[in-house]
Design a protein around this motif. Structure first.
Motif, PDB file in Angstrom:
ATOM      1  N   LEU A   1      -7.357  -0.805  -8.065  1.00 52.19           N
ATOM      2  CA  LEU A   1      -6.350   0.099  -8.617  1.00 52.19           C
ATOM      3  C   LEU A   1      -6.792   0.547 -10.002  1.00 52.19           C
ATOM      4  O   LEU A   1      -7.009  -0.270 -10.896  1.00 52.19           O
ATOM      5  N   GLY A   2      -6.964   1.868 -10.157  1.00 54.52           N
ATOM      6  CA  GLY A   2      -7.358   2.430 -11.441  1.00 54.52           C
ATOM      7  C   GLY A   2      -6.201   3.193 -12.066  1.00 54.52           C
ATOM      8  O   GLY A   2      -5.634   4.092 -11.439  1.00 54.52           O
ATOM      9  N   LEU A   3      -5.838   2.830 -13.297  1.00 53.72           N
ATOM     10  CA  LEU A   3      -4.703   3.456 -13.967  1.00 53.72           C
ATOM     11  C   LEU A   3      -5.124   4.047 -15.305  1.00 53.72           C
ATOM     12  O   LEU A   3      -6.016   3.525 -15.972  1.00 53.72           O
ATOM     13  N   THR A   4      -4.458   5.125 -15.701  1.00 55.55           N
ATOM     14  CA  THR A   4      -4.754   5.795 -16.964  1.00 55.55           C
ATOM     15  C   THR A   4      -3.471   5.895 -17.783  1.00 55.55           C
ATOM     16  O   THR A   4      -2.401   6.226 -17.249  1.00 55.55           O
TER      17      THR A   4
ATOM     18  N   ILE B   1      -1.234   6.390 -11.836  1.00 59.38           N
ATOM     19  CA  ILE B   1      -2.177   5.857 -10.853  1.00 59.38           C
ATOM     20  C   ILE B   1      -3.261   6.909 -10.647  1.00 59.38           C
ATOM     21  O   ILE B   1      -3.028   7.961 -10.066  1.00 59.38           O
ATOM     22  N   GLN B   2      -4.450   6.616 -11.158  1.00 59.12           N
ATOM     23  CA  GLN B   2      -5.566   7.558 -11.090  1.00 59.12           C
ATOM     24  C   GLN B   2      -6.315   7.436  -9.773  1.00 59.12           C
ATOM     25  O   GLN B   2      -6.622   8.431  -9.119  1.00 59.12           O
ATOM     26  N   THR B   3      -6.618   6.195  -9.381  1.00 58.71           N
ATOM     27  CA  THR B   3      -7.319   5.944  -8.121  1.00 58.71           C
ATOM     28  C   THR B   3      -6.730   4.705  -7.456  1.00 58.71           C
ATOM     29  O   THR B   3      -6.273   3.774  -8.133  1.00 58.71           O
TER      30      THR B   3
ATOM     31  N   ARG C   1       3.557  11.953  -8.828  1.00 60.67           N
ATOM     32  CA  ARG C   1       2.950  12.564 -10.022  1.00 60.67           C
ATOM     33  C   ARG C   1       3.773  12.275 -11.282  1.00 60.67           C
ATOM     34  O   ARG C   1       3.917  13.111 -12.158  1.00 60.67           O
ATOM     35  N   THR C   2       4.302  11.065 -11.343  1.00 66.39           N
ATOM     36  CA  THR C   2       5.040  10.609 -12.515  1.00 66.39           C
ATOM     37  C   THR C   2       4.517   9.235 -12.911  1.00 66.39           C
ATOM     38  O   THR C   2       3.956   8.509 -12.082  1.00 66.39           O
ATOM     39  N   PRO C   3       4.690   8.837 -14.191  1.00 67.14           N
ATOM     40  CA  PRO C   3       4.119   7.568 -14.652  1.00 67.14           C
ATOM     41  C   PRO C   3       4.877   6.350 -14.149  1.00 67.14           C
ATOM     42  O   PRO C   3       6.054   6.437 -13.777  1.00 67.14           O
ATOM     43  N   ILE C   4       4.187   5.224 -14.144  1.00 68.37           N
ATOM     44  CA  ILE C   4       4.806   3.936 -13.860  1.00 68.37           C
ATOM     45  C   ILE C   4       4.625   3.057 -15.100  1.00 68.37           C
ATOM     46  O   ILE C   4       3.771   3.329 -15.943  1.00 68.37           O
TER      47      ILE C   4
ATOM     48  N   VAL D   1       0.836  -1.203   0.000  1.00 70.09           N
ATOM     49  CA  VAL D   1       0.000   0.000   0.000  1.00 70.09           C
ATOM     50  C   VAL D   1       0.871   1.253   0.000  1.00 70.09           C
ATOM     51  O   VAL D   1       0.643   2.193  -0.779  1.00 70.09           O
ATOM     52  N   GLN D   2       1.880   1.281   0.855  1.00 70.39           N
ATOM     53  CA  GLN D   2       2.763   2.445   0.941  1.00 70.39           C
ATOM     54  C   GLN D   2       3.512   2.676  -0.357  1.00 70.39           C
ATOM     55  O   GLN D   2       3.721   3.820  -0.777  1.00 70.39           O
ATOM     56  N   GLN D   3       3.894   1.579  -1.036  1.00 73.18           N
ATOM     57  CA  GLN D   3       4.613   1.706  -2.301  1.00 73.18           C
ATOM     58  C   GLN D   3       3.747   2.376  -3.360  1.00 73.18           C
ATOM     59  O   GLN D   3       4.185   3.301  -4.058  1.00 73.18           O
ATOM     60  N   LEU D   4       2.500   1.939  -3.479  1.00 73.39           N
ATOM     61  CA  LEU D   4       1.594   2.498  -4.478  1.00 73.39           C
ATOM     62  C   LEU D   4       1.249   3.955  -4.173  1.00 73.39           C
ATOM     63  O   LEU D   4       1.177   4.791  -5.080  1.00 73.39           O
ATOM     64  N   ILE D   5       1.035   4.259  -2.908  1.00 75.32           N
ATOM     65  CA  ILE D   5       0.736   5.650  -2.533  1.00 75.32           C
ATOM     66  C   ILE D   5       1.939   6.545  -2.828  1.00 75.32           C
ATOM     67  O   ILE D   5       1.793   7.666  -3.345  1.00 75.32           O
ATOM     68  N   LYS D   6       3.126   6.051  -2.536  1.00 74.13           N
ATOM     69  CA  LYS D   6       4.349   6.812  -2.810  1.00 74.13           C
ATOM     70  C   LYS D   6       4.458   7.119  -4.299  1.00 74.13           C
ATOM     71  O   LYS D   6       4.740   8.265  -4.696  1.00 74.13           O
ATOM     72  N   TRP D   7       4.232   6.102  -5.147  1.00 80.64           N
ATOM     73  CA  TRP D   7       4.304   6.309  -6.595  1.00 80.64           C
ATOM     74  C   TRP D   7       3.246   7.292  -7.066  1.00 80.64           C
ATOM     75  O   TRP D   7       3.514   8.139  -7.908  1.00 80.64           O
ATOM     76  N   LYS D   8       2.047   7.156  -6.516  1.00 75.55           N
ATOM     77  CA  LYS D   8       0.952   8.042  -6.935  1.00 75.55           C
ATOM     78  C   LYS D   8       1.305   9.494  -6.634  1.00 75.55           C
ATOM     79  O   LYS D   8       1.055  10.390  -7.446  1.00 75.55           O
ATOM     80  N   GLU D   9       1.895   9.723  -5.471  1.00 74.15           N
ATOM     81  CA  GLU D   9       2.157  11.091  -5.044  1.00 74.15           C
ATOM     82  C   GLU D   9       3.386  11.709  -5.706  1.00 74.15           C
ATOM     83  O   GLU D   9       3.616  12.919  -5.581  1.00 74.15           O
TER      84      GLU D   9
END
Length: 237
Positions: free
Chosen positions: A149-152, A131-133, A113-116, A103-111
């Motif tokens: 996990l919602g991705l765009t 990571i959109q949602t 503001r760069t693509p994965i 969970v922490q890894q995904l939140i870190k990536w989301k914040e």
């Protein structure tokens, strides 16, 4: 574990055993710069949505007509769970991280503001995404964390030529092509058990350079965790 969760587990186990190519388990691999997360449990299903910006217009004495537009960004939805480490589930085919770490890894990536980069092995899914949602919850008292996990899709709009400081050619009046390649630190021999993504990080410092390895070694696919092809993989400069 409730009946609903048990049904999900059975479905996930069936998908894991039948997924992938060459008998390998299907995996969902997420990378961001030098970080990588292989979802511990492969979702039983994934959903990719594609759309087109078509418009319907009304024309006098003709009626309605369709005007084709440009493709819209693709979206990807994944639903599954991060298993608590207290369980010994037989269908874990990815990283053995705790639910909190995932969970922490995904939140870190989301914040950031760069693509994965999102890759689902054995499928057409292989693209840069944002990571959109990210929604997660606990249920059943199992300490597992369920998530959606919602991705765009992400398209790079940067133009390398804009930052090209090469000299202007006196004959053509054009600048020389910008050099966007990054040389490997050294030629590397990847031993048995490695994969293309790890080889890219080891040689170039980032997972995102996996495509250079595929091309320079004339691989026909990503060959992720395909030991037969990666037994002696030489990274070329």
């Amino acid at each position: 574990m409730g009946l609903g969760a048990l049904s999900n587990v059975i479905e996930i186990l069936s998908a894991a055993l039948s997924g992938g190519t060459g008998g390998a388990y299907r995996q969902v691999i997420l990378t961001h710069d030098t970080d990588k997360l292989i979802l511990p449990v492969t979702p039983a299903t994934y959903k990719v949505s594609t759309a087109q910006g078509n418009k319907i217009v009304s024309i006098t004495q003709v009626g309605e007509a369709l005007i084709f537009g440009m493709p819209k960004l693709q979206t990807l939805t994944l639903e599954c769970f991060f298993p608590a480490l207290i369980h010994d589930y037989p269908f874990v085919v990815g990283d053995t991280k705790s639910p909190a770490e995932c969970v922490q890894q995904l939140i870190k990536w989301k914040e950031t503001r760069t693509p994965i980069r999102v890759i689902i092995t054995g499928t057409p899914v292989n693209m840069a995404m944002a990571i959109q949602t990210f929604d997660y919850r606990e249920q059943d008292g199992s300490q597992d964390i369920y998530y959606t996990l919602g991705l765009t899709e992400y398209k790079d709009l940067n133009t390398p030529a804009a930052n090209n400081d090469k000299a202007v050619d006196s004959t053509t009046g054009l600048k020389e092509r910008a050099d966007n390649t990054q040389a490997a630190t050294s030629a590397t021999l990847v031993q048995k058990g490695a994969d293309v993504l790890d080889a890219a990080k080891k040689s170039y410092g980032q997972y995102s350079h996996w495509r250079r390895i595929v091309q320079s070694n004339d691989l026909k696919d990503l060959a992720i965790n395909n030991i037969s092809k990666l037994r002696k993989l030489v990274i070329k400069n």
